[in-house]
Each structure stands twice: as structure tokens, then as C-alpha cells.
Design a protein around this motif. Sequence first.
Motif, PDB file in Angstrom:
ATOM      1  N   THR A  73      40.373 -20.141  18.366  1.00  0.00           N
ATOM      2  CA  THR A  73      41.142 -21.325  19.237  1.00  0.00           C
ATOM      3  C   THR A  73      39.577 -21.582  19.954  1.00  0.00           C
ATOM      4  N   LEU A  74      38.859 -20.871  20.578  1.00  0.00           N
ATOM      5  CA  LEU A  74      37.810 -21.056  21.485  1.00  0.00           C
ATOM      6  C   LEU A  74      36.823 -21.849  20.415  1.00  0.00           C
ATOM      7  N   LEU A  75      36.335 -20.893  19.395  1.00  0.00           N
ATOM      8  CA  LEU A  75      35.376 -21.529  18.312  1.00  0.00           C
ATOM      9  C   LEU A  75      35.649 -22.836  17.856  1.00  0.00           C
ATOM     10  N   GLY A  76      36.868 -22.965  17.508  1.00  0.00           N
ATOM     11  CA  GLY A  76      37.549 -24.468  16.994  1.00  0.00           C
ATOM     12  C   GLY A  76      36.822 -25.438  18.146  1.00  0.00           C
ATOM     13  N   PHE A  77      37.385 -25.247  19.480  1.00  0.00           N
ATOM     14  CA  PHE A  77      37.077 -26.250  20.405  1.00  0.00           C
ATOM     15  C   PHE A  77      35.798 -26.552  20.704  1.00  0.00           C
TER      16      PHE A  77
END
Length: 416
Positions: free
Chosen positions: A108-112
Amino acid sequence: MNVPRPPSWKWWITGVLLLATTINYMDRVTLGSASVRITAELGLSGVQYGHLELAFGWAFAAGSVVFGFLADKFPVYWLYPAILGAWSVAGMMTGFTHDFAGLLICRTLLGFFEAGHWPCALKTSLALLTEKDRTMGNSILQSGASIGAIITPQVMRLLLTDDPSSWRSTFVVVGTVGLLWVAAWFLLLRRSDLAPAPPVAPAAVVAPPAWWSFLRHRRFWAAALLIMGAQTVWHIYRAWLMKFLQTGRGYGEEFALNFNSLYFIATDVGCLLAGGLTLWLTKRRGVTPHDARRTVYLGACLLTSLSVLIPWLEKGWPLLAVLLLVGAGALAMFPCYYSFVQEISAAHVGRLTGLLGLWVWSITSPLHSVFGLIVDRTHSYDAGLVLAGLAPWIGVIAMKLLWQRDATPALPVSRA
């Protein structure tokens, strides 16, 4: 006093953007390249693996609109490396997770944070390149996606051992590469290099519209439907190709890794050909840049439509050849799309990229969970791959019906 940059400098900076895209995709495709090992160690079902892609996609959607607006407000010189450093750390942390929840948070953090790459990169290429050069520049920028996906499987071949948990080190290594890019960015560029263009005459200045005003333009929705189709084929094949080769057709891990690199070489060739063909059509055939892009996009759709042959092809080179052609067509669409976005409004590329990113990642990300559910129930990847290959025709139809018939005033083109 700053030394003037040579004329070729703009292409060197395009190369820097290519490296950023390379790192972006290295972080992104590491999960897919190690998907069989990771799902085995953590006991993940096909649906759970699809949920990881869903979380990444929805986070990317949120990040697209956040960083799209920030890129229009703050200097890219500082914003860009901050974003890249953040996603690199998120990628590194993936190597230290031990359950589905931890993996979900990291993805999730990577995508954001990865979403911030595109508005920053497109604002940079828009400032540096002319209208005729822009699709070629965007091809170079986008080709980094293929380069990253080519390199990653080979890095993994070197780092993976008989230890089932050896996949963890690959995330750490790839994340470290991103931190090195941040250092290189500040060494190679000066803040003045990315200074905004001189203001236009006061009488010509157009106040920036409210963000929701984009939504009433037919051209915005033509671009939105076009990227929905292109995104579907690109990301379905990116995320599921390794699992299709290994569990769908029975190839071994080493062969699948090597073919994965070959597949992304084909996508890189397709991407660069898209830019080269556009230049050729405009300079040698007298076609307008816009019509050249539409022609190239149509040709790319014909290539991805070869996916209809997959259900009739068993393990062997005919199947692999079809996959390579589909990949070439899939990435060839993106330089055309980026140039269409830049056509809509030169002054608001960040906002437009963000809004379109929010749209497309929100719509297409759930397809991974649906794809995983179909695989769990049917034990076959074929139908999903066929539908993904046909999805780009949505864009052809949308451009035909919406772009040329747009009766609304053009969005402001001043460089606010």
C-alpha cells in the motif's frame, strides 16, 4: 554563475527520468517475479495475491491525485527525490514482512508513493521537449518500465537460493538502488535547471480552473477510457505472467524468470517503436502529431488482440511468441496516452495526470482480485488474459467518439 546547458542536455535529463521509471518498476515487479515463492511461504491464495495488487492499485490511485496536485504547486526539484526515496524505503521494508498483513501494508505504501513519479516526470518532459519531440521523449521515459522489469528477474536469479526465504534480499537490494538515484539527482541537477518558464504577458494569463472543471471535457473522458484499456492489459500481464508460465503452463522458475526478462525487452522495443513511428509519421509523412499517435495506438491494439490465441496454445514457442507481441503492443500505448494528456492542457499536467491516475487505478485495480478468484475456481489463466488483451479497444472507440466531437472550450494552455 551557472554555466549554460548544451542543447543535448534535455535528452540527458530524459535519461534521468528513464532511470527513475526503471527503479519504479524494479520495486513494483519484484513481488510478481517472486510470487510463487512468496505465496508458498506465506500460504496466500489467489484471491489474497489479487488483494495485494488491489491495495497497491488503490493506494496508487490516491497517490496520483495527491502528488498530481502537489507537482503543480511545489518545485519538482525537491518533490521528486522525496517521493522516490519514500517508495524505495517502502520497498525495502517488504523484505522484512512475515505475514499477509505486513505485506499488504508495504504494498500500500509502495503504491501511494510510486504514483508521484508520473506527474513529476511528465511536468519535466513537458518543460524540456517540443510538441514534435514529446512522444519520443515520453517513449524514453516509459521504456524504463521495461528496463526495470528486464533487470529485476536477472537480479533475482543471482540472489535466489535454495533457501525459500531468499526472496527477501531482493527487495532490500532494489530499494537501495532507489536511494542511490536520489543522491545522483542532486549531483546532476541544479535547482535552476527545472525553474518554471518565464511568465506570459499579463493579458494572456489564464486563471487555473477548479479541478472539477476537467470532468466536463469530452477529451478528458476520452483519455480516461483510453488509459483504462491500456492499463488493464499492461498490469494484468505484468502481475500474472510469472504465475501463468509456472502454474498455468508448467515452465520452471529459471525459465520463467529468463522469459520474463525477454518479455519486457519486447515491451521496451514496442515502447521505443511507438515514439520512433510517431516521429517518422510526422516528419516524413506529414501526419499531424495527434493523428500519428492515434495511428500508433491502433497498431498497438492489434498486437494485444493476439491474446485471443492463448487458449489454443500449449507450452511452446508459438505461445511465447504471442506473449512477446502482446507485450510490445501493451507498452507502446503509454507514450501516446501521455502525449494526449499533455495536449489537453500544458498548464495543468500534474492535476490531469493525478485525476486520471485516480480514475484508472480505482477502476482497474479490483480486476486483480477478480482475476485471482477466476484462477482459484477454474485453475486457468487463459480467459482473463484474452479479455485483458482486448481491453485497449475501449480507447480506440473513445477517441473516435469523444475527442474529435469535443465542443467544449479547450482548457487553458498558459504556463501558470
